[in-house]
Design a protein around this motif. Structure first.
Motif, PDB file in Angstrom:
ATOM      1  N   LEU A   5       0.856  -1.180   0.000  1.00 58.15           N
ATOM      2  CA  LEU A   5       0.000   0.000   0.000  1.00 58.15           C
ATOM      3  C   LEU A   5       0.894   1.232   0.000  1.00 58.15           C
ATOM      4  O   LEU A   5       1.582   1.521   0.971  1.00 58.15           O
ATOM      5  CB  LEU A   5      -0.895   0.007   1.242  1.00 58.15           C
ATOM      6  CG  LEU A   5      -1.778   1.241   1.421  1.00 58.15           C
ATOM      7  CD1 LEU A   5      -2.763   1.372   0.250  1.00 58.15           C
ATOM      8  CD2 LEU A   5      -2.517   1.160   2.739  1.00 58.15           C
ATOM      9  N   TRP A   6       0.909   1.926  -1.135  1.00 58.11           N
ATOM     10  CA  TRP A   6       1.711   3.134  -1.265  1.00 58.11           C
ATOM     11  C   TRP A   6       0.872   4.322  -0.821  1.00 58.11           C
ATOM     12  O   TRP A   6      -0.198   4.566  -1.341  1.00 58.11           O
ATOM     13  CB  TRP A   6       2.181   3.311  -2.714  1.00 58.11           C
ATOM     14  CG  TRP A   6       3.209   2.300  -3.093  1.00 58.11           C
ATOM     15  CD1 TRP A   6       2.983   1.094  -3.669  1.00 58.11           C
ATOM     16  CD2 TRP A   6       4.603   2.398  -2.866  1.00 58.11           C
ATOM     17  NE1 TRP A   6       4.172   0.427  -3.828  1.00 58.11           N
ATOM     18  CE2 TRP A   6       5.184   1.212  -3.351  1.00 58.11           C
ATOM     19  CE3 TRP A   6       5.437   3.374  -2.316  1.00 58.11           C
ATOM     20  CZ2 TRP A   6       6.555   0.975  -3.286  1.00 58.11           C
ATOM     21  CZ3 TRP A   6       6.797   3.141  -2.262  1.00 58.11           C
ATOM     22  CH2 TRP A   6       7.351   1.948  -2.739  1.00 58.11           C
ATOM     23  N   ARG A   7       1.357   5.046   0.186  1.00 59.35           N
ATOM     24  CA  ARG A   7       0.647   6.206   0.718  1.00 59.35           C
ATOM     25  C   ARG A   7       1.269   7.481   0.169  1.00 59.35           C
ATOM     26  O   ARG A   7       2.483   7.591   0.048  1.00 59.35           O
ATOM     27  CB  ARG A   7       0.722   6.223   2.251  1.00 59.35           C
ATOM     28  CG  ARG A   7       0.086   5.042   2.941  1.00 59.35           C
ATOM     29  CD  ARG A   7      -1.433   5.078   2.911  1.00 59.35           C
ATOM     30  NE  ARG A   7      -1.980   6.346   3.332  1.00 59.35           N
ATOM     31  CZ  ARG A   7      -2.411   6.643   4.542  1.00 59.35           C
ATOM     32  NH1 ARG A   7      -2.369   5.728   5.482  1.00 59.35           N
ATOM     33  NH2 ARG A   7      -2.891   7.828   4.816  1.00 59.35           N
ATOM     34  N   ASP A   8       0.427   8.442  -0.113  1.00 62.12           N
ATOM     35  CA  ASP A   8       0.879   9.744  -0.575  1.00 62.12           C
ATOM     36  C   ASP A   8       1.454  10.516   0.621  1.00 62.12           C
ATOM     37  O   ASP A   8       0.755  10.714   1.625  1.00 62.12           O
ATOM     38  CB  ASP A   8      -0.303  10.505  -1.187  1.00 62.12           C
ATOM     39  CG  ASP A   8       0.094  11.861  -1.699  1.00 62.12           C
ATOM     40  OD1 ASP A   8       0.903  11.912  -2.636  1.00 62.12           O
ATOM     41  OD2 ASP A   8      -0.401  12.858  -1.141  1.00 62.12           O
ATOM     42  N   SER A  11      -0.436  13.805   1.620  1.00 65.61           N
ATOM     43  CA  SER A  11      -1.700  13.624   2.339  1.00 65.61           C
ATOM     44  C   SER A  11      -1.462  13.300   3.817  1.00 65.61           C
ATOM     45  O   SER A  11      -2.270  13.655   4.668  1.00 65.61           O
ATOM     46  CB  SER A  11      -2.552  12.535   1.684  1.00 65.61           C
ATOM     47  OG  SER A  11      -1.958  11.268   1.851  1.00 65.61           O
ATOM     48  N   LEU A  12      -0.330  12.669   4.123  1.00 63.49           N
ATOM     49  CA  LEU A  12       0.000  12.395   5.525  1.00 63.49           C
ATOM     50  C   LEU A  12       0.439  13.662   6.254  1.00 63.49           C
ATOM     51  O   LEU A  12       0.139  13.842   7.434  1.00 63.49           O
ATOM     52  CB  LEU A  12       1.107  11.343   5.620  1.00 63.49           C
ATOM     53  CG  LEU A  12       0.747   9.938   5.165  1.00 63.49           C
ATOM     54  CD1 LEU A  12       1.993   9.061   5.155  1.00 63.49           C
ATOM     55  CD2 LEU A  12      -0.327   9.329   6.045  1.00 63.49           C
ATOM     56  N   GLN A  18      -3.287  12.789  11.748  1.00 61.51           N
ATOM     57  CA  GLN A  18      -1.977  12.137  11.822  1.00 61.51           C
ATOM     58  C   GLN A  18      -1.034  12.981  12.669  1.00 61.51           C
ATOM     59  O   GLN A  18      -1.095  14.212  12.637  1.00 61.51           O
ATOM     60  CB  GLN A  18      -1.365  11.981  10.416  1.00 61.51           C
ATOM     61  CG  GLN A  18      -2.110  11.050   9.502  1.00 61.51           C
ATOM     62  CD  GLN A  18      -1.984   9.608   9.956  1.00 61.51           C
ATOM     63  OE1 GLN A  18      -1.017   9.215  10.577  1.00 61.51           O
ATOM     64  NE2 GLN A  18      -2.995   8.815   9.640  1.00 61.51           N
ATOM     65  N   ARG A  34       5.645   9.112  -2.456  1.00 58.02           N
ATOM     66  CA  ARG A  34       4.909   7.979  -1.898  1.00 58.02           C
ATOM     67  C   ARG A  34       5.808   7.178  -0.970  1.00 58.02           C
ATOM     68  O   ARG A  34       7.023   7.168  -1.118  1.00 58.02           O
ATOM     69  CB  ARG A  34       4.406   7.058  -3.007  1.00 58.02           C
ATOM     70  CG  ARG A  34       3.664   7.777  -4.118  1.00 58.02           C
ATOM     71  CD  ARG A  34       2.193   7.511  -4.061  1.00 58.02           C
ATOM     72  NE  ARG A  34       1.501   8.262  -5.098  1.00 58.02           N
ATOM     73  CZ  ARG A  34       0.986   7.744  -6.177  1.00 58.02           C
ATOM     74  NH1 ARG A  34       1.060   6.444  -6.384  1.00 58.02           N
ATOM     75  NH2 ARG A  34       0.359   8.508  -7.044  1.00 58.02           N
ATOM     76  N   ALA A  36       5.812   3.281   1.360  1.00 53.91           N
ATOM     77  CA  ALA A  36       5.183   2.001   1.708  1.00 53.91           C
ATOM     78  C   ALA A  36       6.051   1.345   2.774  1.00 53.91           C
ATOM     79  O   ALA A  36       7.272   1.409   2.719  1.00 53.91           O
ATOM     80  CB  ALA A  36       5.072   1.092   0.486  1.00 53.91           C
ATOM     81  N   PRO A  66      -2.799   7.116  -5.233  1.00 55.11           N
ATOM     82  CA  PRO A  66      -2.153   6.559  -4.043  1.00 55.11           C
ATOM     83  C   PRO A  66      -3.025   5.479  -3.418  1.00 55.11           C
ATOM     84  O   PRO A  66      -4.218   5.662  -3.227  1.00 55.11           O
ATOM     85  CB  PRO A  66      -2.031   7.767  -3.105  1.00 55.11           C
ATOM     86  CG  PRO A  66      -2.176   8.957  -3.983  1.00 55.11           C
ATOM     87  CD  PRO A  66      -3.028   8.536  -5.146  1.00 55.11           C
ATOM     88  N   GLY A  67      -2.421   4.349  -3.105  1.00 57.93           N
ATOM     89  CA  GLY A  67      -3.146   3.260  -2.466  1.00 57.93           C
ATOM     90  C   GLY A  67      -4.064   2.511  -3.420  1.00 57.93           C
ATOM     91  O   GLY A  67      -4.761   1.590  -3.018  1.00 57.93           O
TER      92      GLY A  67
END
Length: 139
Positions: A5-8, A11-12, A18, A34, A36, A66-67
């Motif tokens: 799962l690749w997260r941007d 966005s985090l 977060q 990104r 992971a 992403p994701g």
């Protein structure tokens, strides 16, 4: 196993739910888009951790959200298997380093005891360390 799962990263960094980490912002400034994570569990569960892989936008197509489940070179089955295996390899190296440190300490203590029993000399013993260089130890 499921694909990674690749997260941007952006966005985090802007998500109010977060925790804030200055590192994430710095990674984004460096061009990474990104991330992971792949867990490792080595040495019978005594060494656990997480390897974080980072990717620039160029490694993803613009249509790959992403994701998302889109196939890219980073999220195809073979590459995911490779990254999971690499994480286990990193875990094994970490576990080996921890074990080696304990052995080095134990060997140094044994040498000190043996040197004390040997006695004599000028109060200093010369020996080779694990890299082959000579060291002089004071008693």
């Amino acid at each position: 196993p499921p694909p990674l799962l690749w997260r941007d990263i952006h966005s985090l960094t802007v998500d109010p739910d977060q925790p804030t980490f200055e590192r994430l912002g710095l990674l984004e400034e460096a061009g990474f888009r990104r991330a992971a994570g792949v867990r490792f569990d080595a040495n019978g569960g005594n060494t656990r951790g997480l390897v974080v892989y980072l990717a620039t936008q160029a490694t993803f197509s613009s249509a790959d959200p992403p994701g998302g489940g889109e196939e890219t070179s980073l999220s195809d089955v073979d590459n995911c298997a490779y990254m999971r295996s690499a994480a286990e390899y990193v875990g094994a190296a970490v576990a080996m380093t921890r074990s080696r440190k304990k052995v080095v300490v134990r060997l140094a203590a044994a040498r000190a005891i043996a040197s004390a029993y040997a006695g004599g000399g000028d109060g200093a013993d010369e020996h080779e360390d694990n890299r082959g260089s000579k060291k002089k130890e004071e008693r």
